[in-house]
Each structure stands twice: as C-alpha cells, then as structure tokens.
Design a protein around this motif. Structure first.
Motif, PDB file in Angstrom:
ATOM      1  N   VAL A   1      30.975  94.392  38.750  1.00  0.00           N
ATOM      2  CA  VAL A   1      30.861  93.379  39.819  1.00  0.00           C
ATOM      3  C   VAL A   1      30.901  91.983  39.207  1.00  0.00           C
ATOM      4  N   MET A   2      30.132  91.801  38.140  1.00  0.00           N
ATOM      5  CA  MET A   2      30.073  90.474  37.529  1.00  0.00           C
ATOM      6  C   MET A   2      31.425  90.095  36.924  1.00  0.00           C
ATOM      7  N   PHE A   3      32.101  91.099  36.386  1.00  0.00           N
ATOM      8  CA  PHE A   3      33.421  90.835  35.785  1.00  0.00           C
ATOM      9  C   PHE A   3      34.417  90.416  36.862  1.00  0.00           C
ATOM     10  N   VAL A   4      34.433  91.177  37.950  1.00  0.00           N
ATOM     11  CA  VAL A   4      35.378  90.891  39.023  1.00  0.00           C
ATOM     12  C   VAL A   4      35.039  89.561  39.696  1.00  0.00           C
ATOM     13  N   MET A   5      33.739  89.238  39.729  1.00  0.00           N
ATOM     14  CA  MET A   5      33.315  87.994  40.381  1.00  0.00           C
ATOM     15  C   MET A   5      33.994  86.772  39.752  1.00  0.00           C
ATOM     16  N   MET A   6      34.120  86.772  38.438  1.00  0.00           N
ATOM     17  CA  MET A   6      34.754  85.616  37.778  1.00  0.00           C
ATOM     18  C   MET A   6      36.227  85.519  38.163  1.00  0.00           C
TER      19      MET A   6
END
Lengths: 564, 179
Positions: B34-39
């Motif tokens: 999730v955090m990766f895709v958020m960027m």
C-alpha cells in the motif's frame, strides 16, 4: 595458540581469554566515547534551547560535529565490536580467530577516533557528521574516519573468522544461534557499508590534500549515505540481535518461529542498503523512479522485516511467560515481567520506542513526497534519536547490566539507581524525540544556531508552538543527558568499585554448555508455539498508529503549495 | 537448554509457522505494498510532487542566467542591501541563487499562477525551506533544479536555509512575496 576458557558460574557463558579482553577494551572505549558524546550533547541542547542559547555559533557547530561523530560512529562502533566478539566467541564457545588482528582493529579505531576528534576540536573541521563537499575539513578529519573504518572492517573480518573457527572446531551443533545470526547480519551489512565509506572518503581525503581537484556534490551525497544510512542499519541488526539475546537470557524465551526471525534478518541484508535514498528524496540529481524504488527498500521489504521482529520479540517473551504460568488475561505476562530488572526494562522500552516512534517516523520521513515536509528539519534528528538512541543505545545500555557481572565480574553498584536508569533515560529520550519531531513538523531547521536569524536582512517569526517544542527539547534533552550520565556513572563505578565476583572455572579447552543456564537459552534453537494474544493486540496497536500517522502526513502534504 | 532438547528441535526450518504469525507477515507485506503504491499514486493524482527536471551546471553559468533574469524583471529594491525584488512573469520562469549567506533575489509571485523556479547554489549545499508552508528542497552546487510551484495563498514567505553552510548559516534568510 594457547589460550584459556573461563565459564561464568552464574550465566554459564564461556569467555575465551583474548576475546574477553577485547570485549572489555572495546566496551570501555565505547563508554568513554559516549561520555564525550554526552558532554557535547548537553552543550548542543543548551544552545538550541532558545531561552539559554549557551554557545556562540562557531563553537556550536564544532560541538555538534563532535557530537555526531562521537556518538554515531565511535560509541556505537566500539560497542558493536564487543557485541560481535560476544556473539561469535562467547555464544559459540570457541577461541577468537586472529586476536592480534582484533587488537590492530581496536587500535586503528581508537587512533582514528582520536585523530578525527583532534581535527574537529582544532576548529577547522566543523563540517558536521555528514561532511558534505565542497565544504572542506582538515585532511586528518577524513584520515581519522578512514582509520576507524579500516579498523572496523578488520574487526568484522575477525568475527567472520571466528565463525569459521567455531564451525571447524565443532564447538556448537546445528545452526548458528539466532543472536549470532543477527550479529552476522550486522557484520555483512557493515562490510558493504564500510566499502561504500571507503569509496567516498578516500577521494575526499585526496581532495582535502589538493591531489584531486573536485568531487561532485551530488555524487558525494549518494555514496556517503551508502555509509551514513546503512551504518545505522548495522545498528538496527545489532540491537535486534541484542533484544533476542535479552529475551533469551531473562526469560529463556525462544522465537515464535526461528524460520521467520531468520528470514527477517535476511531481508535486512537484501534490502537495507537502498536506504541511502532516504537522504536524497529532496535532491535534484535523482529521478522520481529511482527515489521511489530505493526509498521503499524495493517495496518496503526491510520495513516488513522490522515489523516481523517487532512482533516476534515481544511474542517470544509472551510465550515464555505464558509457559511459566502467567496466563491470565491478555497482559498478565507483561505486568508480571521483571520491570525492576534494568536488563529487561531497558530492552522493552527500547523495543517500544523504536517501534512506535523511530520506526513509524522513519517510514513516513522516507516517503518520497512527504519527505519535502521534513527534509533537513528538526524532525530528522527527532527521528534518529528514537532509532539510534532509544533503539540501539538503550538496548546496548540494557545488555551492559548483564555484561558487567558476567564479563567484568563485578556486581553493579547502587542497584536502586540501576533500576531507575532505563526509565529515566528511555522515557526522557523518547519524549525528546517526539518534541523534536513536533518542532520539525512546524518547520524548525536542524543544525541551526539561531531561531531568531540574527544578522539576516529580514525577519521571520516561528510560530509560538515551535518555541514551545524547542523549550521542551531543552528540558527533556537535559533529563536524557542526566539519564545517560547516570548510566556511565553506574557502569564505570561498578567496574571500579563493584563487588568482585567469582570468575568461575578456567579450562584450557572449550567446555560444553551447562544445562539450564542463560548461556544455554541464548544458544538454543527451535520455536515456541504458544498463542500470544497480548502481542497481537500490541502489534495491531502499532499497525493502527502507523496507518493513521502515515495518512495524516499525506493530508498535511495536500495542503501545501502545488508542486510538480 | 539446547543440550536437553530433543535433536528434532535443531531442525528449526522444518517447524511450522504459526497462523497468527503468518497473518502478521501478511499484514506487513500488504501494508508495504500500500505504501509503495501510494507514492506512485501520488505521482499520478497528487498535486505535490518534486520536479524531476534538473541539469548539470556551474556557478558561473547559473549566475549569468539569474543575473539576466533579475536585470529584466526587477520592480524595486528592498532593505539596506538594496536586494532586488523580482516579479516573475506569470506562468513564467524565475531564478533563485543560494550562496553564502543569502537567497538572492527576492521573488514576487502571484497566487494561483504556476512558476518554474530554477534553484542552484554558488558554493556549498544549501537547503530551501519555505516557511511557514514548510516545503524543503536540497540545493546542490553544480545542479540546476527546475521546480514548478503554484502558490495557493497570498502572503510574505521566508526562505530559511536548512542545510548547514558555515558560520553565517543562521543569517541566510530569503523572502518570497505572493500577491
């Protein structure tokens, strides 16, 4: 080579003569550097406290440079050398490979540390820990750090050699104990880190001598942080190993699953190196793709590893406590933990503070776009005072309460103060980290002498809350220095005046592990399958805080000027 | 303890992993994704992304371009040092020099207009820290960073230097007006 082995009667740990001397010398040297670092910490705090503003600008930057180097490099590296020798020679019950090389490593590091400190205190090398080019320090500033790095690399080589010795001489059975495996992780990361350091510091030394003409400022930042950030990952691996050690020694705890814990260490080795990017997110020279991929440790695999350790370490403690019969409710295991034992209390505060404060703030800070809200603000030192200080330093302090009796054969003096110290230091340092992050969120700069901008052509008035945060930084900083100073006093006092303890039997060859001792727990393998509902609740609490704080910062970001 | 344990304990890699632990690993993994895709998501849909546009330059080249920009667009001078206030053409390009120990010149922008601001340093590393908005960008000598920015609110803004740059670091304060 003839040597002797001493088995500690209390813990069952076995110390080979040379390894024991080296551990002692390295640990004591580390404590002395911590003393210098602590004095400089107090001066830094008293200058950044707006109501006091103790030092003039030039002395402040000098002292801040010394503080960074003495704490981040010297205190921690020396102590880590002791940890490496302990995790190899002591836990594997074998002789230390090439003790002469280990002594050379020690002296190189000691001389290097002194040389760099001389350069700093001469006043011509106030370039900060990071020494970004083209700001130039005196040549011996770089030379000293290179000597320290070479020494550390030799120490790491001795550690690897000792693993080989143990394997060849069959002093242990099966796999390496988990703690040694964690130390191995730290050593592997240290190897690449120090090579990155050599890659940038050698040219910088040549440049300071006038032999090289120029070093690209962006390239320097990238390679330097391959040293600067990755070396903090050595600390993470080392202090996680120490957490497992303390859980094993205090509770006889075994990890919930050996496999998972080891796999998490492996993830560190594979992905932690990418974190150099954390410092370059607001730089011009790298593309967004490069930043996203690297800052996330290639999709957050190293964060996943830390979250795993954050679960399995308390999980191991809960399992061990439940096995002992503390099974009531969710948290009896935790309530009935030995909170008066500084080995445990220090370790547990370290775990909580590192997870909730250091870990979460680190990931948020390392998010590519959010970094623009915090880059080079006071948030950054706030973050790393809750990783490298309440995480690493506090874990090392905690394990020292264990090592003084078994390694130095002295009883700790003033046991009441020993009980208080981890709370005093751990809590004040955690609050310090929080208020520093608060000030950073309001924009206050790191490495900045004057919030009033005296001498500037304009005025800028920080919000009142920023002054409040900086005042609190001052107060909690001073308390933290007192807590750290108390630890030094207790340790040095115990080494000098503590009651001498029986050293135990000396043998001329390695002896097997006595059963039912701390040594046996630390060297054990296997997993503990006990339900750990309390740890599940704690982990979910961490997760919820993490998610909330993460998205709050996206919200902050969405409110600033538009940038593209 | 290992001495008294049955030898099977040594085969730790064969022991099963507890369900709860699997669940936590899954949570950690998914959260990481999730955090990766958020960027990446923010690069596509977000409105605050740091520009990727940057060029190698030299202090001389950058100063020449900046001086030309200042000469063409200065509207007045301010303070005893006669620092030029330069109105950046609406939706146009502006230059900001970082040097020991000043941000030069003063820029004047308009709310809601988009500007390409060129940043570079004449000497050491500096830190562009726009206050009280709190946007922080590293400024590196030899690199010209072209940052597209759109002010969203009127006011007088300060540029604090937040990368240590020597003894006068604390006096390195610049100004941006947004009308």
């Amino acid at each position: 080579m003839a040597t002797t082995y001493r088995t500690c009667p209390v813990s069952g740990l076995q110390f080979e003569d040379q390894a024991e001397k080296l551990m002692r010398w390295n640990a004591v040297a580390g404590v002395l550097w911590l003393l210098v670092g602590g004095i400089t910490a107090l001066l830094v705090i008293l200058t950044r406290w707006p109501a006091i503003k103790l030092l003039p600008a030039d002395q402040f930057y000098l002292i801040l440079t010394a503080h960074g180097i003495d704490m981040l490099i010297l205190w921690i590296l020396f102590f880590e050398m002791a940890v490496l020798y302990f995790a190899s020679s002591t836990l594997l019950r074998c002789r230390l490979a090439a003790p002469k090389v280990a002594w050379l490593a020690f002296w190189l590091m000691a001389i290097g540390g002194i040389v760099t400190n001389i350069a700093v205190f001469q006043g011509e090398s106030s370039v900060m820990f990071t020494s970004y080019v083209p700001m130039q320090a005196a040549w011996h500033f770089y030379l000293g750090i290179i000597l320290v790095a070479v020494g550390a690399l030799l120490g790491v080589a001795v550690f690897f050699g000792t693993l080989v010795v143990a394997k060849r001489e069959k002093t242990y059975q099966g796999s390496l104990p988990l703690v040694t495996f964690g130390a191995l992780t730290a050593a592997i990361i240290a190897t690449f880190t120090i090579l990155a350091g050599a890659g940038i510091l050698l040219p910088t030394l040549l440049w300071s001598l006038g032999i090289l003409k120029e070093i690209d400022a962006q390239l320097y930042r990238m390679v330097w942080w391959g040293l600067g950030h990755s070396s903090q990952q050595i600390n993470v691996s080392a202090h996680v190993a120490v957490w497992y050690l303390i859980a094993a020694v205090v509770f006889g705890a075994k990890p919930l699953s050996e496999k998972v814990s080891r796999f998490a260490f492996l993830l560190y080795i594979l992905f932690l190196q990418l974190a150099s990017a954390h410092h370059l997110l607001s730089d011009p020279g790298m593309s967004a793709e490069w930043k996203v991929l690297n800052t996330s440790y290639f999709m957050y695999f190293a964060v996943m590893a830390s979250m795993i350790h954050g679960f399995t370490v308390p999980g191991a403690i809960e399992a061990a406590q439940r096995r002992k019969g503390y099974t009531n409710g969710l948290f009896e295991w935790l309530r009935k933990a030995p909170w008066g034992n500084p080995v445990f209390s220090g370790m547990f505060i370290s775990l909580v503070s590192f997870g909730f404060l250091g870990g979460i703030s680190g990931v948020v800070l390392g998010t590519e776009q959010i970094n623009m809200l915090m880059h080079n603000t006071f948030y950054v030192p706030g973050h790393f005072h809750t990783t490298v200080v309440t995480g690493t330093t506090l874990a090392f302090m905690a394990v020292t309460y264990l090592l003084v009796p078994v390694l130095f054969r002295r009883e700790m003096i003033l046991p009441k103060l020993c009980q208080i110290q981890p709370y005093l230091f751990g809590i004040s340092m955690s609050v310090l980290g929080l208020v520093m992050m608060g000030a950073g969120t309001l924009g206050v700069s790191r490495r900045h002498w004057d919030m009033a901008f005296s001498g500037a052509p304009f005025q800028y008035e920080w919000p009142g809350a920023a002054y409040l945060m900086m005042g609190l930084t001052g107060i909690f900083g001073v308390i933290a220095v007192i807590g750290g100073g108390l630890w030094i006093l207790l340790v040095v006092g115990s080494l000098l005046f503590g009651k001498k303890l029986d050293g135990g039997k000396v043998s001329d060859r390695p002896t097997p592990i006595p059963v039912n001792t701390q040594a046996a727990s630390a060297a054990a393998h296997g997993s503990e399958h006990v339900a750990v509902p309390g740890t599940v609740v704690l982990a979910l609490l961490l997760f919820v805080s993490f998610v909330l704080y993460y998205f709050v910062n996206w919200k902050y970001l969405s409110e600033v000027w538009l940038l593209s | 303890m290992s001495a008294i344990l049955p030898p099977s304990e040594r085969l730790w890699w064969k022991q099963p992993i507890d369900k709860v632990e699997w669940a936590w690993i899954a949570i950690a993994f998914v959260w990481g994704m999730v955090m990766f895709v958020m960027m990446i998501y923010w690069h596509i849909y977000g409105k605050q992304n740091l520009s990727n546009e940057a060029y190698k330059t030299t202090p001389e080249m950058f100063a020449a371009k900046a001086e030309k920009f200042i000469a063409e667009n200065t509207i007045r001078t301010e303070t005893e040092q006669q620092i030029p206030v330069v109105k950046v053409p609406a939706n146009g390009e502006g230059y900001l020099i970082a040097r020991l120990w000043a941000w030069y010149p003063i820029l004047e922008l308009e709310k809601g207009k988009t500007y390409k601001i060129h940043l570079s340093s004449m000497d050491y590393n500096h830190g562009f820290s726009l206050q009280p908005v709190n946007i922080n960008i590293q400024v590196i000598p030899g690199y010209e960073h072209v940052v597209k920015m759109t002010p969203t609110k009127e006011g007088t803004y300060a540029i604090v230097c937040n990368e240590y740059c020597g003894i006068g670091h604390h006096s390195m304060l610049g100004r941006i007006y947004v009308k």
